[in-house]
Design a protein around this motif. Structure first.
Motif, short mmCIF file in Angstrom:
data_model
loop_
_atom_site.label_atom_id
_atom_site.label_comp_id
_atom_site.label_asym_id
_atom_site.label_seq_id
_atom_site.Cartn_x
_atom_site.Cartn_y
_atom_site.Cartn_z
N PHE A 112 2.20 0.07 3.39
CA PHE A 112 0.70 0.45 3.05
C PHE A 112 0.73 1.02 1.66
O PHE A 112 1.57 1.86 1.56
N THR A 113 -0.35 0.64 1.01
CA THR A 113 -0.43 1.55 -0.52
C THR A 113 -1.54 2.50 -0.04
O THR A 113 -2.64 2.22 0.51
N LEU A 114 -1.26 3.83 -0.39
CA LEU A 114 -2.17 4.91 -0.23
C LEU A 114 -2.69 5.14 -1.50
O LEU A 114 -2.23 5.75 -2.46
N GLN A 115 -3.88 4.69 -1.78
CA GLN A 115 -4.79 5.05 -2.86
C GLN A 115 -5.81 6.08 -2.65
O GLN A 115 -6.29 6.57 -3.83
N TYR A 116 -6.19 6.18 -1.56
CA TYR A 116 -7.52 7.02 -1.06
C TYR A 116 -7.22 7.84 0.20
O TYR A 116 -7.04 7.08 1.18
N GLU A 117 -7.44 9.02 0.14
CA GLU A 117 -7.08 9.88 1.51
C GLU A 117 -8.19 9.34 2.71
O GLU A 117 -7.69 9.24 3.75
N MET A 118 -9.53 8.71 2.22
CA MET A 118 -10.24 8.41 3.21
C MET A 118 -10.12 7.05 3.54
O MET A 118 -10.88 6.63 4.39
N SER A 119 -8.84 6.46 3.46
CA SER A 119 -8.69 5.22 3.98
C SER A 119 -7.48 5.31 5.36
O SER A 119 -6.89 4.21 5.73
N TYR A 120 -7.26 6.62 5.48
CA TYR A 120 -6.03 6.89 6.45
C TYR A 120 -6.17 6.52 7.76
O TYR A 120 -5.41 5.94 8.51
N THR A 121 -7.59 6.41 8.01
CA THR A 121 -7.87 5.93 9.55
C THR A 121 -7.79 4.45 9.65
O THR A 121 -7.45 3.85 10.83
N VAL A 147 6.43 1.51 5.98
CA VAL A 147 6.51 2.52 4.80
C VAL A 147 5.29 2.40 4.12
O VAL A 147 4.38 1.62 4.19
N ALA A 148 5.33 3.31 3.03
CA ALA A 148 4.10 3.49 2.32
C ALA A 148 4.48 3.94 0.95
O ALA A 148 5.45 4.58 0.80
N GLY A 149 3.68 3.58 -0.16
CA GLY A 149 3.61 4.42 -1.44
C GLY A 149 2.44 4.56 -2.10
O GLY A 149 1.44 4.21 -1.32
N GLY A 150 2.34 4.96 -3.42
CA GLY A 150 1.05 5.02 -4.09
C GLY A 150 0.89 6.43 -4.17
O GLY A 150 1.58 7.31 -3.96
N PRO A 151 -0.26 6.86 -5.15
CA PRO A 151 -0.40 8.14 -5.39
C PRO A 151 -0.59 9.20 -4.33
O PRO A 151 -0.07 10.32 -4.48
N ILE A 163 4.16 7.19 9.42
CA ILE A 163 4.86 6.32 8.55
C ILE A 163 6.26 6.71 8.60
O ILE A 163 6.77 7.91 8.66
N ASP A 164 7.11 5.64 8.51
CA ASP A 164 8.57 5.61 8.77
C ASP A 164 9.32 6.26 7.63
O ASP A 164 10.23 7.21 7.74
N CYS A 165 8.83 5.81 6.64
CA CYS A 165 9.33 6.53 5.04
C CYS A 165 8.18 6.03 4.05
O CYS A 165 7.48 5.05 3.98
N PHE A 166 8.44 7.25 2.91
CA PHE A 166 7.52 7.06 1.94
C PHE A 166 8.41 6.96 0.67
O PHE A 166 9.42 7.49 0.46
N MET A 167 7.80 5.90 -0.12
CA MET A 167 8.49 5.46 -1.60
C MET A 167 7.65 6.33 -2.72
O MET A 167 6.39 6.15 -2.61
N LEU A 168 8.21 7.42 -3.35
CA LEU A 168 7.46 8.02 -4.32
C LEU A 168 7.75 7.81 -5.73
O LEU A 168 9.05 7.48 -6.17
#
Length: 622
Positions: A112-121, A147-151, A163-168
């Motif tokens: 998952f790419t995490l661009q915006y907090e309001m997409s978490y659901t 896995v997840a990454g993004g700002p 999430i199992d692991c985050f890429m920073l």
């Protein structure tokens, strides 16, 4: 291709939904690989609709990057709209990929790419539709690795249970290292926890299950520490030092339907030297790295040839600061002469040297011009370290109107620390001066259709900024300011847009939330919250019920001032800038003192600790 019965079900559903093109796939330049001939299958999930996800440059880069490895397969997945989601649940059709229409649960890795907090659901909704256990503690060896990454990964704690692991940091290198690690683990009989420990040893990777957190009686964090030797105490972000050597796709998927940004996005540089104190991206993406003029021209020509697009957007946090901008635009206009390809310049700095560049870009057709003064008065612009003056703004607006533009957009932020009524009046004053600048151009020389659009978003305190300790304005305060601006901006030729304060309130809770916010997220999702970033789907009352049912106060996260020595949920991450630098910047903001642009001398933000990555760092500067 997936099972034919499964595919037939999908085809039948497409006749019943609003926008079937969101789910059909088969676009030009999409990558199709034999499923059984690849060693690792990666589902790249964008937690929003197709038209939003297909506009995101990071997804285009990483999709092509993973597929560039012959032994890996990467396919795209998007959040279905409510009509399609309901049909999928009714027909018992799991979430599927665009390319082969395999169930997402069939993939080895779900990213998952995490661009915006309001997409978490939406992340939870996509996992549930796929039949993947939501909690990482419930997953078995054969379940996909999430896995997840993004700002937004720079405060991963609200998603730590899922999430199992985050890429920073920059993903071009770490993404493949994570894939290699998972591929190698698949060839063994080792338990899932062994994989987690191996992933944690990759620089830039955070594995939340390997860390424990405790809390004080007042709700603040008492301790945060790894629970095994494989997990580092600090997780440092990854930095790609040479963008010319970094992967960038030479062809991209071309949608059959309209998307938000339907054009070539050419990343000309990464990072920003300006140091705006509210801007998380400006801190996270340090240091500044530019692609060379020659490489950009080569990429632009290859992308135009492979896609047929008629617009190229020169993408970065501050495109006007690119060292060779006039030369780049001249070269692109020459190469595309006769092809009707336009060049647009988003994210323009008001004080950038742009007049020559603007004159070049208008030769094909005039693209929209957007400026971001952010605040209405010089005092508040100095507080946020915007580093521009009213003369800068009016000079550029005058250049635009003289050059044939008639429409400009001005972005502002309300609720900034120390803001007063005078600062709001300054927004209206700037709008009037823009109108006057337009009419100052002789009638025979100015373009028709004057339009000045003023947009005011609500300030949200973000991690790794000097304002990470500051409270957000209450909803009522924001509503009062919006009502006042609606009155003072009743000016002919001016349009005013604003954001719903409830959405910004919840964004602030997740932006600075800790691991306990995961309980609220799960409860809200169970109560029906999805697609929260879409106004018509946002259920604010349901969110407030979820906070109450979990015994957690949203005001604790949004409205509370943090103390200097408080342990923040993201303190275990080394994002390059130091906490000491951010605190100094906070103190300077309180006195409305400006910090110079990094290009004019090193300010000792901390990124210089990474030897050789910042071309503006002074040796030995701390």
């Amino acid at each position: 291709m997936a099972d034919t019965t499964f595919v037939a079900k999908i085809e039948a559903m497409l006749e019943k939904v609003q926008k079937a093109s969101r789910y059909t796939g088969g676009e030009m330049n999409a990558v199709h690989k034999p499923w059984d001939e690849t060693e690792l299958k990666f589902a790249f999930c964008f937690p929003d609709t197709y038209e939003v996800g297909m506009s995101h440059l990071g997804m285009k880069i990483l999709y092509a990057l993973i597929n560039s490895r012959e032994e890996y397969l990467c396919e795209r997945v998007f959040m279905p709209w409510v009509d399609m989601k309901a049909l999928m649940e009714e027909e018992n059709v799991p979430l599927f990929s665009m390319e082969s229409r395999h169930s997402v649960a069939d993939f080895d890795v779900v990213g998952f790419t995490l661009q915006y907090e309001m997409s978490y659901t939406n992340i939870l909704a996509m996992m549930k539709l796929a039949g993947i256990p939501l909690l990482n503690a419930d997953r078995q060896r054969n379940d996909p690795v999430i896995v997840a990454g993004g700002p937004c990964a720079f405060n991963p704690e609200p998603l730590a249970d899922f999430i199992d692991c985050f890429m920073l940091g920059d993903g071009e290198e770490v993404e493949l290292e994570v894939c290699d690690c998972i591929r190698d683990w698949k060839k063994t009989d080792a338990p899932r926890m062994e994989l987690m420990k191996k992933l944690a040893q990759i620089p830039g990777v955070y594995v939340p299950c390997l860390y424990d957190v405790t809390y004080k009686e007042d709700g603040t964090i008492a301790s945060f520490a790894p629970n095994c030797p494989e997990a580092p105490e600090k997780v440092a972000k990854r930095i790609v030092t040479d963008l010319d050597k970094a992967f960038f796709p030479e062809n991209i998927v071309v949608p059959y339907t309209d998307i938000v940004h339907d054009r070539i996005m050419l990343e000309i540089m990464r990072g920003c030297t300006r140091g705006c104190r509210f801007c998380e991206a400006g801190m996270l993406y340090r240091p500044v790295r530019e692609r060379s003029l020659e490489h950009l021209i080569e990429l632009a020509n290859k992308l135009e040839s492979s896609t047929g697009y008629e617009e190229i957007s020169l993408s970065s946090l501050s495109s006007g600061d690119y060292t060779c901008l006039p030369e780049l635009i001249r070269a692109l206009m020459k190469d595309f002469d006769g092809k009707h390809v336009s060049v647009s310049l988003p994210s323009l700095r008001i004080d950038s040297v742009l007049k020559e560049s603007l004159e070049e870009t208008q030769k094909v057709r005039k693209t929209s011009l957007t400026f971001a003064p952010e605040a209405g008065t010089q005092r508040l612009r100095d507080v946020i370290n915007k580093g521009v003056t009213e003369a800068d703004l009016m000079g550029k607006i005058t250049d635009a109107f003289t050059g044939g533009w008639s429409s400009v957009k001005l972005y502002f932020m309300i609720g900034l620390p120390t803001e007063t009524r005078q600062d709001l009046d300054g927004i209206a004053d700037l709008a009037r001066k823009c109108i006057n600048a337009y009419f100052a151009v002789p009638k025979g020389q100015r373009a028709k259709g004057l339009r000045v659009t003023c947009s005011a978003s609500s300030f949200v305190p973000k991690p790794f900024t000097p304002f990470q300790w500051e409270p957000q304005d209450t909803q009522q305060m924001i509503k009062d300011k919006q009502a006042y601006l609606r009155e003072v901006l009743r000016i002919k030729g001016v349009t005013f847009h604003w954001h719903e304060p409830e959405l910004s309130y919840l964004e602030a809770c997740f932006s600075r939330g800790d691991r306990r916010m995961g309980k609220v997220l799960l409860r809200a999702f169970e109560k029906g919250c999805i697609l929260d970033g879409w106004t018509e789907q946002f259920k604010f009352d349901t969110w407030m019920e979820s906070f109450a049912e979990c015994g957690i106060s949203p005001e604790f996260y949004a409205y509370r001032t943090r103390e200097k020595d408080e342990i923040l949920p993201w303190d275990f991450i080394d994002a390059g800038v130091t906490k000491e630098f951010l605190w100094r910047e906070k103190q300077k903001a309180e006195k409305a003192e400006v910090t110079k642009d990094c290009r004019k001398g090193c300010n000792g933000c901390g990124i210089q600790r990474y030897k050789g990555v910042c071309s503006f760092a002074n040796p030995g500067c701390v």
